[in-house]
Write an enzyme that holds these catalytic residues in place. Structure first.
Site, PDB file in Angstrom:
ATOM      1  N   ILE A   1      -8.181   4.735  -4.022  1.00 30.81           N
ATOM      2  CA  ILE A   1      -8.988   3.998  -2.732  1.00 30.81           C
ATOM      3  C   ILE A   1      -8.713   4.683  -1.606  1.00 30.81           C
ATOM      4  O   ILE A   1      -7.469   4.759  -1.175  1.00 30.81           O
ATOM      5  CB  ILE A   1      -8.682   2.531  -2.645  1.00 30.81           C
ATOM      6  CG1 ILE A   1      -9.132   1.763  -4.081  1.00 30.81           C
ATOM      7  CG2 ILE A   1      -9.426   1.866  -1.450  1.00 30.81           C
ATOM      8  CD1 ILE A   1      -8.664   0.314  -3.982  1.00 30.81           C
TER       9      ILE A   1
ATOM     10  N   LYS B   1       3.879  -0.595  -0.954  1.00 33.19           N
ATOM     11  CA  LYS B   1       2.347  -0.237  -0.682  1.00 33.19           C
ATOM     12  C   LYS B   1       2.206  -0.999   0.595  1.00 33.19           C
ATOM     13  O   LYS B   1       1.595  -0.377   1.763  1.00 33.19           O
ATOM     14  CB  LYS B   1       1.383  -0.483  -1.602  1.00 33.19           C
ATOM     15  CG  LYS B   1       1.499   0.253  -2.855  1.00 33.19           C
ATOM     16  CD  LYS B   1       0.730  -0.090  -4.036  1.00 33.19           C
ATOM     17  CE  LYS B   1       0.883   0.843  -4.967  1.00 33.19           C
ATOM     18  NZ  LYS B   1       0.165   0.147  -6.293  1.00 33.19           N
TER      19      LYS B   1
END
Ligand code: NAP
Length: 429
Positions: A137, A206
């Site tokens: 993504i 993340k």
């Protein structure tokens, strides 16, 4: 620069070998977009005898990664080894030698990103890391470029495919956590040691990177409050369903009055919320910006192909800059911002209690909520023999106040058990 760029690839496992295949299959397209051809000139691995599904002559492989970084014939370095060392030393040397670096290493960037960005900026070369967050993504580039002029308020992501797969199986098939995890392992979504995924550590790395880039702040992995999904029971999932929610592991980065708040925890998300529809091993990231409003990106957050696609996008960018002589695309101007502790954050909460079914119990419980400033939005009673099971949803309350309420409730005599406690989220905008 010659009309071919020589790439030194450090690591040829899941992501590295997918990258080699992609560079081979898309050679013409890449040459058109990068302005030069890209050649995987040398590859570092740990074990030369391992069979690899890549079309490269054996003499390009070595176990000496440092020699590739130091090789004057190598123009750009791609690091897909993972972990902190030797990746940190190798990347630092490459940048200091004036070579752009592309990496997918979330652990390294979450722990040492700011220091490496400074090395890249000082050397005037690119350090790109799109694949380190949410795999295929595109998120880092949209945050750094497309949304550079907007003020990001909050980013809420489902950024770990393994846990999302497990929670989906628990929700849709009524599986237990253990059965869903075994399923995920059988299908290759979960590692033999699933700790990093199920305890939330992977998502924490993340979200530290997301917060760093979105808020221009030095956010370290240690700043992330992290809870995983190992405590989620099939009861919680069923209870959530009855109330119109699904349980998701959320990674949330938020700016609150100049402070930064970063956390990973399971939460009940209303079924109509856009993140509730993200099933199986898919990832999605919901960005809330002052001007852009709500923006959601959805796709594959892991796997060789999607991650290699992100690495290759960065590689083409780095090569284009190298060809044009543009100065480095990296993260600059990071500042220290206060990290707001979890206890000071507010949320709605779901909690389940087993209590003696007799007069006066509710009043005693309500008293404890009131004493700690936590107000109840709804309460439901489900019979259970001599006991009653009570399900509460609170109004927004400070985490610290909720914790104090729970401690007090555990001391109330008719309360036999305080079961699950889950945050309820979904107030988009
Ligand atoms: N897998 C994914 O879906 C995914 C998604 C996004 C980001 N990432 C990130 O991408 C990176 C790589 O992940 P991966 O799944 O591709 O890992 P992997 O399959 O374990 O591959 C690691 C590679 O690095 C090599 N290696 C290990 N230590 C080395 C050393 N000291 N010197 C030279 N080579 C060494 C290994 O060699 P051998 O092959 O000889 O063992 C292997 O080829 C990690 O940072 C990971 O977090 C992965």
């Amino acid at each position: 620069m010659a009309d071919s760029t020589q790439v030194g690839l450090l690591g040829c496992g899941t992501v590295g070998s997918a990258l080699v295949r992609l560079v081979d299959e898309h050679a013409d397209l890449i040459a058109g977009r990068a302005g030069v051809t890209i050649e995987i000139a040398r590859v570092a691995v740990r074990d030369l005898s391992r069979r690899r599904d890549v079309k490269l002559p054996p003499e390009r492989f070595t176990t000496d990664a440092a020699a590739i970084v130091e090789d004057p014939a190598i123009d750009v370095v791609v690091e897909v080894i993972g972990g902190v060392e030797p990746a940190r030393t190798l990347i630092t040397s490459a940048l200091q030698a004036g070579k752009p670096v592309v990496t997918g290493n979330k652990e390294l960037i979450a722990k040492h990103g700011p220091e490496l960005f400074e090395v890249a900026a000082a050397a005037g070369v690119d350090l790109l890391f799109e694949a380190s967050v949410a795999g295929g993504i595109p998120l880092m580039r949209p945050l750094r470029e497309s949304l550079a002029g907007d003020r990001i308020r909050r980013i809420t992501g489902i950024v770990n495919g393994t846990t999302n797969y497990i929670l989906t199986r628990m929700t849709e098939e009524g599986s237990s956590f253990a059965a869903a995890l075994a399923d995920a392992q059988r299908l290759g979504y979960a590692e033999a040691d699933p700790t990093a995924d199920v305890e939330g550590y992977d998502a924490a790395a993340k979200v530290a990177i997301i917060a760093t880039v979105a808020f221009g702040a030095r956010v370290h992995l240690d700043d992330v409050h992290t809870e995983g999904i190992t405590g989620i029971t099939d009861d919680d999932i069923a209870s959530a369903r009855l109330l119109g929610y699904v349980v998701k592991l959320l990674a949330i980065a938020e700016e609150i009055d100049g402070d930064v708040a970063v956390r990973v925890h399971p939460a009940m998300v209303p079924v109509h919320h856009p993140l509730a529809a993200v099933r199986d091993s898919f990832n999605a990231v919901l960005i809330e910006g002052e001007a852009v409003g709500e923006l959601m990106l959805y796709g594959r957050g892991a796997g060789g192909g999607p991650s290699a696609s992100a690495v290759l996008g960065d590689l083409i960018d780095a090569v284009r800059n190298l060809v044009s002589g543009a100065t480095g695309a990296t993260v600059t101007g990071l500042v220290d911002r206060p990290i707001r502790p979890i206890g000071d954050l507010e949320s709605q909460f779901y909690l389940l209690m087993e209590v003696a079914d007799r007069p006066g119990v509710l009043a005693a419980i309500a008293g404890e909520f009131g004493r700690h400033g936590v107000s109840i939005q709804s309460m439901e009673q489900r019979g259970l023999g001599d006991d009653a099971r009570l399900v509460f949803i609170t109004h927004r309350a400070r985490e610290e106040d909720l914790r104090a309420t729970l401690d007090a409730l555990r001391e109330v005599e008719p309360v036999h058990r305080v079961g699950s406690v889950l945050r309820v989220t979904g107030d988009v905008g």
